[in-house]
Structures are given as C-alpha cells and as structure tokens.
Design an enzyme around this catalytic site. Sequence first.
Site, PDB file in Angstrom:
ATOM      1  N   ASP A 186       0.814  -1.211   0.000  1.00 63.32           N
ATOM      2  CA  ASP A 186       0.000   0.000   0.000  1.00 63.32           C
ATOM      3  C   ASP A 186       0.853   1.269   0.000  1.00 63.32           C
ATOM      4  OD1 ASP A 186      -2.273  -1.464   0.002  1.00 63.32           O
ATOM      5  OD2 ASP A 186      -2.539  -1.397   2.185  1.00 63.32           O
ATOM      6  N   ASP A 187       0.285   2.315  -0.575  1.00 63.41           N
ATOM      7  CA  ASP A 187       0.880   3.657  -0.536  1.00 63.41           C
ATOM      8  C   ASP A 187       2.281   3.698  -1.140  1.00 63.41           C
ATOM      9  OD1 ASP A 187      -1.423   4.545   0.733  1.00 63.41           O
ATOM     10  OD2 ASP A 187      -0.629   3.995   2.705  1.00 63.41           O
ATOM     11  N   ARG A 188       2.527   2.788  -2.051  1.00 61.20           N
ATOM     12  CA  ARG A 188       3.822   2.697  -2.742  1.00 61.20           C
ATOM     13  C   ARG A 188       4.987   2.405  -1.789  1.00 61.20           C
ATOM     14  NH1 ARG A 188       2.910   2.920  -7.828  1.00 61.20           N
ATOM     15  NH2 ARG A 188       1.084   4.045  -8.511  1.00 61.20           N
ATOM     16  N   LEU A 189       4.662   1.936  -0.599  1.00 61.70           N
ATOM     17  CA  LEU A 189       5.732   1.542   0.329  1.00 61.70           C
ATOM     18  C   LEU A 189       5.991   0.051   0.121  1.00 61.70           C
ATOM     19  CD1 LEU A 189       4.846   3.649   3.493  1.00 61.70           C
ATOM     20  CD2 LEU A 189       6.654   4.010   1.813  1.00 61.70           C
TER      21      LEU A 189
END
Length: 209
Positions: A186-189
């Site tokens: 998620d969230d490009r993490l």
Amino acid sequence: MKKSKDDLRGIFLDDVPLFSNPVEWLQSWIDEAEAAEIHDANAMVLVTVDNLGKPGARVVLLKEIINDDLVFYTNYTSRKAHDLMVSDRVAVVFHWRDLDRQIRVEGVASLLSPELSDKYFDSRPEGSKIGAWASPQSKSIPNRAYLETIRTNFEKEFAGKEIPRPSYWGGYRIYIENIEFWKGRDDRLHDRIQFFRAIHGWNYRRLAP
Ligand SMILES: Cc1cc2nc3c(=O)[nH]c(=O)nc-3n(C[C@H](O)[C@H](O)[C@H](O)COP(=O)(O)O)c2cc1C
C-alpha cells in the site's frame, strides 16, 4: 482461479527470508504464478548489450534451473547470441502483474553444455524442433512465404527420422550475481529484498521502494 492482489499482501517476508537460498524463492514465485493461472509464468525479459554498449531487451522463457543457474534456449546466431559473445553480462526481469510481484536478476551468461541442450531439444514437440531448424532467428527475410518454404523443406527432409538439434540452437545458463524480490504494498511503500553472493551462500538487504 486467479488470486486477487490482496490475497498475497502481508505474507511477504518481514525481514527474515523464508528461504536461505533465493533461487528456491524464485521457483516458489513461479509456482505460485502458475497456480494463479498466469500465462507464461516463466517468461522473463532478458537484457543484453552489444559491442557499443547499446542494450537490447526481449522476452524468453526460463526452462530450467540447474545448480541455481537460470536456463533458457535460443538460436546461437540470433541478436542476443551476438550480444552475449561481446558481453556475457545480462539483466533479467520477471513481472507478475496480477500478483504485484517483480524479480530482477543481474548475472553472467554462458553456453549450456551440448549434452544438456540435446536433452532439452529431444524433449520438445516435433513442430518446435522443425521450427528451430527453419528459423534464421533475427536475420532479415524477404517474406512469410520464405519461412514457410524452409519449414516445408525441413519437414520433408526429416520425415520419419529422428530430428537432431541444430548446432546453432541450444541453451544458455545465467549465473546469478544478485537477485531482488519486489512485492507491491500500500501507498507505494513496497517491499524490496536484494540477495547477493557471499563467500558461503547469500547475504541480503532491504532496499527502499
Ligand atoms: C512469451 C514469449 C516467450 C519467448 N520465449 C523465447 C525463448 O524462450 N527463446 C527465444 O529465443 N525467443 C523467445 N521469444 C522470442 C524473443 O522475444 C525474441 O523475439 C527472439 O528471441 C529474437 O530476439 P533477438 O533478435 O533479440 O535475439 C519469446 C517471446 C515471447 C513473447
């Protein structure tokens, strides 16, 4: 049945690898991609460079893993084979979009032994064997009919006979220097774990996404 992206979230390693040998991990991701009914789950983009350092990329199929080396088969007169004669350094990328996973490999390619290439060639269907004889891969040809004519000629030549491996067709093995596993989060993490060769076995580190 296709797994949704979310089915796989959270099972990615935390900071402890599930396998001490990353090549087993690679195999498990291919197996899971096959189980998720992804077409050509063993397809990988192979990057080579020519004598001017110009890179070229194309898809090939990972057919075997032998002593932790990645094996693919091709024509030894193709563009990629010419590149590999001037530089044996390669990069490889696997991407399974539906699983939100990527693997990157950097390594060194060498010719597979003729015995192992023979063994694989013998296991191929007859049509593929003829195809290997019929295609001057990466060469300019006048038209489709030219290719079909060569195919028909080889079909006649080999009718009722064992089809031997052409000397210009066979395998390469890629010795892995480093291999990175990427899992979308998620969230490009995203998760990125890179393994690299150590004196005994492998070391690994986590990279920022
Ligand atoms: C899904 C897929 C799998 C492929 N598998 C192979 C393969 O295993 N070996 C091969 O020589 N070409 C394979 N090809 C064709 C290559 O991408 C490429 O067109 C061909 O090898 C010539 O590349 P070159 O001119 O750079 O040498 C495959 C293509 C696709 C799309």
